[in-house]
Design an enzyme around this catalytic site. Structure first.
Site: not given
Length: 113
Positions: A8, A10-12, A15
């Site tokens: 995802n 958007r997920c730190t 990433r």
């Protein structure tokens, strides 16, 4: 080494896991599971390979988790909810030739690199 990350963007943590794989010289297959939702069979395999139950792999901080009362649901009901609402699956899952891990904490993927 072959690797897949269920990602995802958007997920730190997701990433960071992707960056960690690339820093290790691995260009993984990136599956954006919110765009390409899981099948029930995929989830069952991921969880079994990672040694987790559906309850353990659920994002309990998601408001939908509480709205659907998944804390008191059966494993089967949790899996059904995850298939219908992939945001309920904790992330990221990383699969390599050496195994499957939920990258929480991030260092757990070191075991399969």
């Amino acid at each position: 080494m072959n690797a897949t990350i269920y990602h995802n963007p958007r997920c730190t943590t997701s990433r960071k896991a992707l960056d960690k794989l690339r820093e290790a010289g691995i260009e993984p297959t990136v599956v954006k599971y919110l765009d390409e939702p899981y099948t029930r069979a995929q989830l069952e395999t991921l969880f079994a390979d990672a040694g987790l139950t559906a309850h353990q792999a659920a994002r309990k901080r998601e408001s939908l988790y509480k709205d659907l009362d998944l804390a008191s649901a059966s494993e089967s009901e949790v899996l059904d909810a995850m298939v219908e609402h992939p945001i309920l699956v904790e992330r990221p899952f990383v699969v390599t030739d050496k195994g499957t891990r939920l990258a929480r904490p991030l260092d757990t993927i070191d075991e399969i690199l």
